[in-house]
Design a protein around this motif. Structure first.
Motif, PDB file in Angstrom:
ATOM      1  N   UNK A  36       0.832  -1.216   0.000  1.00 30.40           N
ATOM      2  CA  UNK A  36       0.000   0.000   0.000  1.00 30.40           C
ATOM      3  C   UNK A  36       0.860   1.257   0.000  1.00 30.40           C
ATOM      4  N   UNK A  37       1.991   1.189   0.671  1.00 31.96           N
ATOM      5  CA  UNK A  37       2.902   2.326   0.654  1.00 31.96           C
ATOM      6  C   UNK A  37       3.446   2.496  -0.760  1.00 31.96           C
ATOM      7  N   UNK A  38       3.809   1.379  -1.382  1.00 30.34           N
ATOM      8  CA  UNK A  38       4.214   1.333  -2.783  1.00 30.34           C
ATOM      9  C   UNK A  38       5.221   2.369  -3.198  1.00 30.34           C
ATOM     10  N   UNK A  39       4.880   3.180  -4.167  1.00 27.11           N
ATOM     11  CA  UNK A  39       5.795   4.161  -4.737  1.00 27.11           C
ATOM     12  C   UNK A  39       6.167   5.272  -3.761  1.00 27.11           C
ATOM     13  N   UNK A  40       5.444   5.379  -2.666  1.00 30.77           N
ATOM     14  CA  UNK A  40       5.757   6.416  -1.683  1.00 30.77           C
ATOM     15  C   UNK A  40       6.961   6.041  -0.825  1.00 30.77           C
ATOM     16  N   UNK A  41       7.392   4.772  -0.906  1.00 26.06           N
ATOM     17  CA  UNK A  41       8.568   4.364  -0.151  1.00 26.06           C
ATOM     18  C   UNK A  41       9.756   5.202  -0.591  1.00 26.06           C
ATOM     19  N   UNK A  42      10.475   5.707   0.363  1.00 30.27           N
ATOM     20  CA  UNK A  42      11.612   6.573   0.076  1.00 30.27           C
ATOM     21  C   UNK A  42      12.626   5.887  -0.827  1.00 30.27           C
ATOM     22  N   UNK A  43      12.825   4.599  -0.618  1.00 28.08           N
ATOM     23  CA  UNK A  43      13.855   3.879  -1.344  1.00 28.08           C
ATOM     24  C   UNK A  43      13.273   2.870  -2.326  1.00 28.08           C
ATOM     25  N   UNK A  44      12.008   2.990  -2.674  1.00 32.11           N
ATOM     26  CA  UNK A  44      11.406   2.129  -3.694  1.00 32.11           C
ATOM     27  C   UNK A  44      10.898   0.815  -3.135  1.00 32.11           C
ATOM     28  N   UNK A  45       9.802   0.334  -3.670  1.00 36.00           N
ATOM     29  CA  UNK A  45       9.147  -0.871  -3.177  1.00 36.00           C
ATOM     30  C   UNK A  45      10.064  -2.090  -3.234  1.00 36.00           C
ATOM     31  N   UNK A  46      10.937  -2.166  -4.226  1.00 38.85           N
ATOM     32  CA  UNK A  46      11.803  -3.323  -4.355  1.00 38.85           C
ATOM     33  C   UNK A  46      12.849  -3.432  -3.273  1.00 38.85           C
ATOM     34  N   UNK A  47      13.065  -2.364  -2.514  1.00 38.04           N
ATOM     35  CA  UNK A  47      14.084  -2.374  -1.475  1.00 38.04           C
ATOM     36  C   UNK A  47      13.550  -2.784  -0.108  1.00 38.04           C
ATOM     37  N   UNK A  48      12.316  -3.218  -0.050  1.00 31.59           N
ATOM     38  CA  UNK A  48      11.754  -3.747   1.193  1.00 31.59           C
ATOM     39  C   UNK A  48      11.313  -5.179   0.900  1.00 31.59           C
ATOM     40  N   UNK A  49      12.291  -6.081   0.815  1.00 31.36           N
ATOM     41  CA  UNK A  49      11.953  -7.471   0.508  1.00 31.36           C
ATOM     42  C   UNK A  49      11.084  -8.107   1.584  1.00 31.36           C
ATOM     43  N   UNK A  50      10.225  -8.988   1.155  1.00 32.33           N
ATOM     44  CA  UNK A  50       9.349  -9.710   2.077  1.00 32.33           C
ATOM     45  C   UNK A  50      10.147 -10.399   3.177  1.00 32.33           C
ATOM     46  N   UNK A 120       5.463   2.968   7.815  1.00 34.08           N
ATOM     47  CA  UNK A 120       4.317   2.194   8.306  1.00 34.08           C
ATOM     48  C   UNK A 120       3.442   3.063   9.210  1.00 34.08           C
ATOM     49  N   UNK A 121       4.086   3.859  10.064  1.00 37.12           N
ATOM     50  CA  UNK A 121       3.333   4.753  10.957  1.00 37.12           C
ATOM     51  C   UNK A 121       2.534   5.759  10.145  1.00 37.12           C
ATOM     52  N   UNK A 122       3.147   6.358   9.128  1.00 38.35           N
ATOM     53  CA  UNK A 122       2.436   7.318   8.283  1.00 38.35           C
ATOM     54  C   UNK A 122       1.236   6.658   7.602  1.00 38.35           C
ATOM     55  N   UNK A 123       1.433   5.449   7.114  1.00 35.25           N
ATOM     56  CA  UNK A 123       0.330   4.721   6.478  1.00 35.25           C
ATOM     57  C   UNK A 123      -0.781   4.464   7.491  1.00 35.25           C
ATOM     58  N   UNK A 124      -0.395   3.967   8.670  1.00 36.23           N
ATOM     59  CA  UNK A 124      -1.380   3.609   9.694  1.00 36.23           C
ATOM     60  C   UNK A 124      -2.166   4.825  10.168  1.00 36.23           C
ATOM     61  N   UNK A 125      -1.470   5.935  10.402  1.00 38.05           N
ATOM     62  CA  UNK A 125      -2.143   7.128  10.885  1.00 38.05           C
ATOM     63  C   UNK A 125      -3.098   7.717   9.841  1.00 38.05           C
ATOM     64  N   UNK A 126      -2.830   7.478   8.581  1.00 39.60           N
ATOM     65  CA  UNK A 126      -3.708   7.978   7.527  1.00 39.60           C
ATOM     66  C   UNK A 126      -4.757   6.982   7.069  1.00 39.60           C
ATOM     67  N   UNK A 127      -4.731   5.789   7.662  1.00 40.39           N
ATOM     68  CA  UNK A 127      -5.646   4.718   7.251  1.00 40.39           C
ATOM     69  C   UNK A 127      -6.981   4.865   7.964  1.00 40.39           C
ATOM     70  N   UNK A 128      -8.078   4.723   7.239  1.00 38.48           N
ATOM     71  CA  UNK A 128      -9.396   4.808   7.907  1.00 38.48           C
ATOM     72  C   UNK A 128      -9.691   3.520   8.689  1.00 38.48           C
ATOM     73  N   UNK A 129      -9.629   3.597   9.998  1.00 39.92           N
ATOM     74  CA  UNK A 129      -9.924   2.411  10.839  1.00 39.92           C
ATOM     75  C   UNK A 129     -10.659   2.813  12.076  1.00 39.92           C
TER      76      UNK A 129
END
Length: 129
Positions: A36-50, A120-129
């Protein structure tokens, strides 16, 4: 490159049994958060391996995985990772042999790990829950 798949699997199974079988489900939840963070990742989605996400969560105490509701579990784990006394440079990969962070190809940098936690914190704080 040397890896330790048997130890990784055994430790993951042990973690899962200590976490009311919530470990794998929680790892998947955090991987989806990364997506969900996707392209907003500072270092690109590919740099956060599962694999690194799984190893990061492996270092979280099993009690944090016992929350029944996914929202509570996500928040509890994230709050743990943000604590001042939690240092990603002291964490190990799930195999408990190799450090999680460092300068080797098989390690995450501490900057990337901490930046991912911030995102993750930025995503969580902006997530509707």
């Amino acid at each position: 490159m040397v890896n330790f798949p048997k130890e990784h699997r055994w430790n993951g199974e042990d973690k899962s049994s200590c976490c009311n079988q919530n470990y794998k489900e929680t790892v998947r939840m955090y991987k989806h958060a990364r997506d969900h963070i996707g392209d907003k990742l500072l270092f690109g989605n590919g740099d956060v391996p599962s694999y690194f996400i799984e190893c990061l969560l492996y270092n979280v105490p099993y009690q944090r995985f016992r929350k029944f509701h996914l929202n509570e579990r996500f928040e509890s784990i994230l709050r743990y990772l943000e604590r001042d006394d939690v240092d990603v440079t002291e964490m190990e990969q799930q195999n408990e042999i190799v450090d999680l962070t460092g300068s080797k190809e098989t390690e995450w940098t501490a900057y990337e790990a901490n930046k991912f936690i911030e995102q993750l914190r930025e995503l969580w704080d902006g997530w509707p829950h």
